[in-house]
Motif scaffolding. Structure first.
Motif, PDB file in Angstrom:
ATOM      1  N   ALA A  20      44.809  37.061  51.591  1.00 52.29           N
ATOM      2  CA  ALA A  20      45.343  38.210  50.864  1.00 52.29           C
ATOM      3  C   ALA A  20      46.869  38.189  50.750  1.00 52.29           C
ATOM      4  CB  ALA A  20      44.869  39.507  51.507  1.00 52.29           C
ATOM      5  N   GLY A  21      47.554  37.896  51.834  1.00 52.67           N
ATOM      6  CA  GLY A  21      49.017  37.866  51.796  1.00 52.67           C
ATOM      7  C   GLY A  21      49.543  36.835  50.812  1.00 52.67           C
ATOM      8  N   MET A  22      48.902  35.684  50.765  1.00 56.28           N
ATOM      9  CA  MET A  22      49.336  34.648  49.826  1.00 56.28           C
ATOM     10  C   MET A  22      49.031  35.047  48.386  1.00 56.28           C
ATOM     11  SD  MET A  22      48.819  31.043  51.799  1.00 56.28           S
ATOM     12  CE  MET A  22      47.218  31.283  52.471  1.00 56.28           C
ATOM     13  N   ILE A  23      47.908  35.720  48.173  1.00 55.82           N
ATOM     14  CA  ILE A  23      47.564  36.180  46.827  1.00 55.82           C
ATOM     15  C   ILE A  23      48.598  37.202  46.364  1.00 55.82           C
ATOM     16  CG2 ILE A  23      45.896  37.494  45.470  1.00 55.82           C
ATOM     17  CD1 ILE A  23      43.699  36.197  47.276  1.00 55.82           C
ATOM     18  N   VAL A  24      48.947  38.133  47.240  1.00 52.24           N
ATOM     19  CA  VAL A  24      49.954  39.143  46.899  1.00 52.24           C
ATOM     20  C   VAL A  24      51.256  38.458  46.501  1.00 52.24           C
ATOM     21  CG1 VAL A  24      51.414  40.975  47.878  1.00 52.24           C
ATOM     22  CG2 VAL A  24      48.935  41.027  48.236  1.00 52.24           C
ATOM     23  N   ARG A  54      38.712  41.015  44.982  1.00 51.70           N
ATOM     24  CA  ARG A  54      37.931  42.260  44.958  1.00 51.70           C
ATOM     25  C   ARG A  54      38.352  43.192  46.089  1.00 51.70           C
ATOM     26  NH1 ARG A  54      32.011  39.723  43.569  1.00 51.70           N
ATOM     27  NH2 ARG A  54      32.393  39.436  41.330  1.00 51.70           N
ATOM     28  N   ALA A  55      38.585  42.632  47.277  1.00 53.38           N
ATOM     29  CA  ALA A  55      39.010  43.447  48.416  1.00 53.38           C
ATOM     30  C   ALA A  55      40.403  44.031  48.162  1.00 53.38           C
ATOM     31  CB  ALA A  55      38.999  42.611  49.693  1.00 53.38           C
ATOM     32  N   LEU A  56      41.302  43.239  47.607  1.00 53.70           N
ATOM     33  CA  LEU A  56      42.645  43.738  47.295  1.00 53.70           C
ATOM     34  C   LEU A  56      42.588  44.829  46.224  1.00 53.70           C
ATOM     35  CD1 LEU A  56      44.580  40.360  47.324  1.00 53.70           C
ATOM     36  CD2 LEU A  56      44.977  42.301  48.870  1.00 53.70           C
ATOM     37  N   GLU A  57      41.692  44.663  45.278  1.00 52.66           N
ATOM     38  CA  GLU A  57      41.508  45.668  44.233  1.00 52.66           C
ATOM     39  C   GLU A  57      40.931  46.955  44.842  1.00 52.66           C
ATOM     40  OE1 GLU A  57      39.532  46.040  39.780  1.00 52.66           O
ATOM     41  OE2 GLU A  57      38.913  44.379  41.069  1.00 52.66           O
ATOM     42  N   ARG A  58      39.935  46.807  45.695  1.00 49.23           N
ATOM     43  CA  ARG A  58      39.300  47.956  46.354  1.00 49.23           C
ATOM     44  C   ARG A  58      40.327  48.763  47.157  1.00 49.23           C
ATOM     45  NH1 ARG A  58      36.465  45.660  50.669  1.00 49.23           N
ATOM     46  NH2 ARG A  58      38.416  45.998  51.750  1.00 49.23           N
ATOM     47  N   ASP A  59      41.256  48.058  47.812  1.00 47.92           N
ATOM     48  CA  ASP A  59      42.247  48.724  48.659  1.00 47.92           C
ATOM     49  C   ASP A  59      43.443  49.256  47.868  1.00 47.92           C
ATOM     50  OD1 ASP A  59      40.621  48.202  50.817  1.00 47.92           O
ATOM     51  OD2 ASP A  59      41.767  46.466  51.499  1.00 47.92           O
ATOM     52  N   GLY A  60      43.468  48.999  46.562  1.00 48.48           N
ATOM     53  CA  GLY A  60      44.528  49.552  45.730  1.00 48.48           C
ATOM     54  C   GLY A  60      45.771  48.703  45.610  1.00 48.48           C
ATOM     55  N   TYR A  61      45.716  47.453  46.058  1.00 44.79           N
ATOM     56  CA  TYR A  61      46.885  46.567  46.004  1.00 44.79           C
ATOM     57  C   TYR A  61      46.962  45.784  44.695  1.00 44.79           C
ATOM     58  CZ  TYR A  61      46.785  47.282  51.078  1.00 44.79           C
ATOM     59  OH  TYR A  61      46.763  47.830  52.326  1.00 44.79           O
ATOM     60  N   HIS A  67      41.136  41.852  28.926  1.00 41.58           N
ATOM     61  CA  HIS A  67      41.543  41.968  27.526  1.00 41.58           C
ATOM     62  C   HIS A  67      40.421  41.383  26.679  1.00 41.58           C
ATOM     63  CE1 HIS A  67      45.624  43.021  28.730  1.00 41.58           C
ATOM     64  NE2 HIS A  67      45.517  42.076  29.637  1.00 41.58           N
ATOM     65  N   ALA A  68      39.810  42.250  25.880  1.00 40.78           N
ATOM     66  CA  ALA A  68      38.700  41.810  25.036  1.00 40.78           C
ATOM     67  C   ALA A  68      39.230  40.964  23.883  1.00 40.78           C
ATOM     68  CB  ALA A  68      37.950  43.021  24.498  1.00 40.78           C
ATOM     69  N   GLY A  69      38.375  40.152  23.375  1.00 42.70           N
ATOM     70  CA  GLY A  69      38.737  39.291  22.246  1.00 42.70           C
ATOM     71  C   GLY A  69      37.801  38.113  22.209  1.00 42.70           C
ATOM     72  N   PRO A  70      38.064  37.183  21.307  1.00 37.32           N
ATOM     73  CA  PRO A  70      37.200  36.005  21.220  1.00 37.32           C
ATOM     74  C   PRO A  70      37.138  35.243  22.541  1.00 37.32           C
ATOM     75  CG  PRO A  70      38.865  35.966  19.488  1.00 37.32           C
ATOM     76  CD  PRO A  70      39.139  37.153  20.351  1.00 37.32           C
ATOM     77  N   ALA A  71      38.276  35.136  23.182  1.00 44.06           N
ATOM     78  CA  ALA A  71      38.323  34.508  24.504  1.00 44.06           C
ATOM     79  C   ALA A  71      38.679  35.609  25.497  1.00 44.06           C
ATOM     80  CB  ALA A  71      39.356  33.396  24.538  1.00 44.06           C
ATOM     81  N   ARG A  72      37.705  36.017  26.270  1.00 47.23           N
ATOM     82  CA  ARG A  72      37.931  37.091  27.246  1.00 47.23           C
ATOM     83  C   ARG A  72      39.038  36.673  28.207  1.00 47.23           C
ATOM     84  NH1 ARG A  72      34.080  38.310  31.902  1.00 47.23           N
ATOM     85  NH2 ARG A  72      34.926  40.198  32.765  1.00 47.23           N
ATOM     86  N   ASP A  73      40.025  37.533  28.372  1.00 46.36           N
ATOM     87  CA  ASP A  73      41.182  37.226  29.211  1.00 46.36           C
ATOM     88  C   ASP A  73      41.251  38.245  30.346  1.00 46.36           C
ATOM     89  OD1 ASP A  73      43.606  36.022  30.021  1.00 46.36           O
ATOM     90  OD2 ASP A  73      44.767  37.430  28.810  1.00 46.36           O
ATOM     91  N   VAL A  74      41.119  37.768  31.579  1.00 51.45           N
ATOM     92  CA  VAL A  74      41.177  38.631  32.754  1.00 51.45           C
ATOM     93  C   VAL A  74      42.433  38.279  33.526  1.00 51.45           C
ATOM     94  CG1 VAL A  74      40.022  39.327  34.891  1.00 51.45           C
ATOM     95  CG2 VAL A  74      38.664  38.720  32.877  1.00 51.45           C
ATOM     96  N   ARG A  75      43.207  39.296  33.853  1.00 53.37           N
ATOM     97  CA  ARG A  75      44.438  39.079  34.616  1.00 53.37           C
ATOM     98  C   ARG A  75      44.475  40.017  35.818  1.00 53.37           C
ATOM     99  NH1 ARG A  75      48.434  35.949  31.860  1.00 53.37           N
ATOM    100  NH2 ARG A  75      47.637  35.431  29.808  1.00 53.37           N
ATOM    101  N   TYR A  76      45.128  39.540  36.852  1.00 49.18           N
ATOM    102  CA  TYR A  76      45.305  40.308  38.076  1.00 49.18           C
ATOM    103  C   TYR A  76      46.787  40.577  38.254  1.00 49.18           C
ATOM    104  CZ  TYR A  76      40.572  38.778  38.905  1.00 49.18           C
ATOM    105  OH  TYR A  76      39.229  38.549  38.771  1.00 49.18           O
ATOM    106  N   ALA A  77      47.117  41.795  38.687  1.00 52.23           N
ATOM    107  CA  ALA A  77      48.507  42.178  38.885  1.00 52.23           C
ATOM    108  C   ALA A  77      48.614  43.093  40.100  1.00 52.23           C
ATOM    109  CB  ALA A  77      49.041  42.896  37.648  1.00 52.23           C
TER     110      ALA A  77
END
Length: 117
Positions: A20-24, A54-61, A67-77
């Motif tokens: 998690a720390g490295m992902i952040v 998923r755990a970082l998302e669940r904890d609010g971090y 982003h919908a479109g021909p090529a579905r684009d998922v981003r994490y921030a």
């Protein structure tokens, strides 16, 4: 910390799981796709990266945006709450770098005497 030979488990403070720390810190510069996170985190399996995100998302971090479109684009921030971890992780990393040899020596001594905690 992203060096393949770095013993990242020596971080004195953990947020979530081992990764998690490295992902952040990977998200510090802005949103990234899953495949972009796999580059600096080359030793993590896709399954574990998914679980950690998923755990970082669940904890609010972290927030996941699709982003919908021909090529579905998922981003994490990072969320504003997630950004507050950056300073804490910087301090923890600096401490670990300053005391790496001491911790490694203590672990080796414990292994020699059979004391593994």
């Amino acid at each position: 910390m992203f060096d393949p030979v770095c013993p990242s488990e020596l971080m004195p403070i953990r947020v979530g799981d081992k990764w998690a720390g490295m992902i952040v810190q990977c998200l510090e510069g802005g949103p990234r796709r899953f495949s972009e996170l796999r580059v600096p985190l080359r030793n993590i399996t896709p399954k574990v990266l998914t679980q950690s995100l998923r755990a970082l998302e669940r904890d609010g971090y972290v927030v996941r945006t699709v982003h919908a479109g021909p090529a579905r684009d998922v981003r994490y921030a990072l969320t504003p709450l997630g950004r507050t971890l950056l300073g804490v992780l910087d301090v923890a990393r600096a401490w670990a770098e300053d005391h790496l040899e001491e911790v490694m020596d203590a672990r080796e001594a414990a292994a020699r005497t059979g004391r593994h905690g």
